[in-house]
Design a protein around this motif. Structure first.
Motif, PDB file in Angstrom:
ATOM      1  N   SER A  89       0.832  -1.206   0.000  1.00  0.00           N
ATOM      2  CA  SER A  89       0.000   0.000   0.000  1.00  0.00           C
ATOM      3  C   SER A  89       0.863   1.251   0.000  1.00  0.00           C
ATOM      4  O   SER A  89       0.563   2.219  -0.702  1.00  0.00           O
ATOM      5  N   ALA A  90       1.928   1.230   0.789  1.00  0.00           N
ATOM      6  CA  ALA A  90       2.815   2.396   0.855  1.00  0.00           C
ATOM      7  C   ALA A  90       3.453   2.672  -0.500  1.00  0.00           C
ATOM      8  O   ALA A  90       3.537   3.827  -0.923  1.00  0.00           O
ATOM      9  N   TRP A  91       3.911   1.620  -1.192  1.00  0.00           N
ATOM     10  CA  TRP A  91       4.483   1.810  -2.527  1.00  0.00           C
ATOM     11  C   TRP A  91       3.464   2.476  -3.447  1.00  0.00           C
ATOM     12  O   TRP A  91       3.761   3.478  -4.102  1.00  0.00           O
ATOM     13  N   ARG A  92       2.278   1.909  -3.515  1.00  0.00           N
ATOM     14  CA  ARG A  92       1.255   2.424  -4.428  1.00  0.00           C
ATOM     15  C   ARG A  92       0.878   3.867  -4.075  1.00  0.00           C
ATOM     16  O   ARG A  92       0.797   4.731  -4.947  1.00  0.00           O
ATOM     17  N   GLU A  93       0.678   4.147  -2.805  1.00  0.00           N
ATOM     18  CA  GLU A  93       0.265   5.480  -2.378  1.00  0.00           C
ATOM     19  C   GLU A  93       1.353   6.525  -2.622  1.00  0.00           C
ATOM     20  O   GLU A  93       1.068   7.624  -3.115  1.00  0.00           O
ATOM     21  N   GLN A  94       2.587   6.185  -2.297  1.00  0.00           N
ATOM     22  CA  GLN A  94       3.654   7.170  -2.464  1.00  0.00           C
ATOM     23  C   GLN A  94       4.009   7.391  -3.928  1.00  0.00           C
ATOM     24  O   GLN A  94       4.306   8.513  -4.338  1.00  0.00           O
ATOM     25  N   LEU A  95       3.982   6.338  -4.720  1.00  0.00           N
ATOM     26  CA  LEU A  95       4.226   6.525  -6.154  1.00  0.00           C
ATOM     27  C   LEU A  95       3.107   7.339  -6.790  1.00  0.00           C
ATOM     28  O   LEU A  95       3.363   8.188  -7.659  1.00  0.00           O
ATOM     29  N   TRP A 144       2.744   5.324 -13.929  1.00  0.00           N
ATOM     30  CA  TRP A 144       2.879   3.947 -14.429  1.00  0.00           C
ATOM     31  C   TRP A 144       3.421   3.042 -13.331  1.00  0.00           C
ATOM     32  O   TRP A 144       2.949   1.918 -13.142  1.00  0.00           O
ATOM     33  N   ALA A 145       4.417   3.526 -12.588  1.00  0.00           N
ATOM     34  CA  ALA A 145       4.986   2.726 -11.498  1.00  0.00           C
ATOM     35  C   ALA A 145       3.935   2.461 -10.420  1.00  0.00           C
ATOM     36  O   ALA A 145       3.871   1.359  -9.863  1.00  0.00           O
ATOM     37  N   ALA A 146       3.088   3.454 -10.111  1.00  0.00           N
ATOM     38  CA  ALA A 146       2.021   3.259  -9.120  1.00  0.00           C
ATOM     39  C   ALA A 146       1.025   2.225  -9.620  1.00  0.00           C
ATOM     40  O   ALA A 146       0.579   1.363  -8.853  1.00  0.00           O
ATOM     41  N   TRP A 147       0.667   2.303 -10.889  1.00  0.00           N
ATOM     42  CA  TRP A 147      -0.245   1.317 -11.467  1.00  0.00           C
ATOM     43  C   TRP A 147       0.371  -0.074 -11.385  1.00  0.00           C
ATOM     44  O   TRP A 147      -0.297  -1.036 -11.020  1.00  0.00           O
ATOM     45  N   ARG A 151      -0.972  -3.253  -9.381  1.00  0.00           N
ATOM     46  CA  ARG A 151      -1.233  -4.511 -10.082  1.00  0.00           C
ATOM     47  C   ARG A 151      -0.615  -5.673  -9.326  1.00  0.00           C
ATOM     48  O   ARG A 151      -1.221  -6.730  -9.174  1.00  0.00           O
ATOM     49  N   GLY A 152       0.587  -5.487  -8.797  1.00  0.00           N
ATOM     50  CA  GLY A 152       1.239  -6.526  -8.007  1.00  0.00           C
ATOM     51  C   GLY A 152       0.455  -6.836  -6.742  1.00  0.00           C
ATOM     52  O   GLY A 152       0.330  -7.983  -6.336  1.00  0.00           O
ATOM     53  N   ALA A 153      -0.104  -5.799  -6.119  1.00  0.00           N
ATOM     54  CA  ALA A 153      -0.901  -6.014  -4.904  1.00  0.00           C
ATOM     55  C   ALA A 153      -2.181  -6.772  -5.237  1.00  0.00           C
ATOM     56  O   ALA A 153      -2.608  -7.639  -4.470  1.00  0.00           O
ATOM     57  N   ARG A 154      -2.802  -6.458  -6.374  1.00  0.00           N
ATOM     58  CA  ARG A 154      -4.024  -7.170  -6.774  1.00  0.00           C
ATOM     59  C   ARG A 154      -3.726  -8.635  -7.063  1.00  0.00           C
ATOM     60  O   ARG A 154      -4.496  -9.509  -6.691  1.00  0.00           O
ATOM     61  N   LYS A 155      -2.593  -8.913  -7.701  1.00  0.00           N
ATOM     62  CA  LYS A 155      -2.217 -10.307  -7.977  1.00  0.00           C
ATOM     63  C   LYS A 155      -1.998 -11.066  -6.678  1.00  0.00           C
ATOM     64  O   LYS A 155      -2.377 -12.219  -6.550  1.00  0.00           O
ATOM     65  N   ALA A 156      -1.362 -10.405  -5.709  1.00  0.00           N
ATOM     66  CA  ALA A 156      -1.094 -11.061  -4.425  1.00  0.00           C
ATOM     67  C   ALA A 156      -2.403 -11.392  -3.706  1.00  0.00           C
ATOM     68  O   ALA A 156      -2.523 -12.430  -3.058  1.00  0.00           O
ATOM     69  N   ARG A 157      -3.407 -10.502  -3.805  1.00  0.00           N
ATOM     70  CA  ARG A 157      -4.687 -10.764  -3.153  1.00  0.00           C
ATOM     71  C   ARG A 157      -5.442 -11.893  -3.839  1.00  0.00           C
ATOM     72  O   ARG A 157      -6.157 -12.643  -3.200  1.00  0.00           O
ATOM     73  N   LYS A 158      -5.301 -12.017  -5.170  1.00  0.00           N
ATOM     74  CA  LYS A 158      -6.011 -13.041  -5.924  1.00  0.00           C
ATOM     75  C   LYS A 158      -5.338 -14.404  -5.850  1.00  0.00           C
ATOM     76  O   LYS A 158      -5.970 -15.414  -6.092  1.00  0.00           O
TER      77      LYS A 158
END
Length: 172
Positions: A89-95, A144-147, A151-158
């Motif tokens: 979450s921190a990666w996505r939010e800060q990017l 793009w990096a945030a996206w 995407r990596g977080a969504r894959k981990a949840r799935k």
């Protein structure tokens, strides 16, 4: 290159820790949090420096100091944010924040000066136009990096939950 090395090192250590103990050590978690705060938080701090350059009054006696303070206070806030939030979450939010902060600088420039991107392009002032266009590209790259991080977080949840051999041993 340094950023890539930091990320690769911490990913490998996380994988090794997962194989050995099933969880990461506190030192690794600290390194991962510092990676987020440095690799995403520092660029956002740099954007804050440019924001301060445009938004602080020109006649402020310690204007240059406050521009630098804006950078370091933003960076500190984002280091704290990284420490308090889950890693992904921190990666996505800060990017995302860095993307918006850089992309907004040309807009702030347009609102606070007469040397905005449209004027610079029309008058052939390629120094100012190049600066604003570069900031837009940097903002797009951070977006793009945030996206990608999201995407990596969504894959981990799935992904189906896996049980490590260490967890099986602890459960019995």
């Amino acid at each position: 290159m340094v950023a890539t090395g930091l990320i690769i090192w911490s990913v490998k250590r996380r994988q090794q820790a997962a194989r050995k103990t099933g969880s990461a050590r506190r030192g690794l978690v600290l390194v991962e949090k510092l990676n987020v705060g440095t690799l995403a938080g520092l660029p956002a701090g740099i954007a804050a420096y440019f924001w301060a350059n445009r938004l602080l009054p020109a006649d402020l006696p310690t204007r240059a100091d406050w521009e630098a303070h804006a950078l370091f206070l933003t960076w500190l806030a984002l280091l704290i944010h990284a420490a308090l939030r889950p890693r992904q979450s921190a990666w996505r939010e800060q990017l995302s924040l860095a993307a918006m902060a850089f992309a907004a600088i040309p807009l702030i420039n347009a609102l606070t000066t007469d040397r905005h991107l449209g004027h610079s392009l029309a008058s052939g002032d390629w120094v100012f136009a190049g600066f604003d266009l570069t900031l837009l590209v940097i903002g797009a790259l951070f977006g793009w990096a945030a996206w990608f991080a999201g995407r990596g977080a969504r894959k981990a949840r799935k992904a189906p939950a896996t049980v490590s051999p260490a967890a099986i041993g602890e459960a019995s």
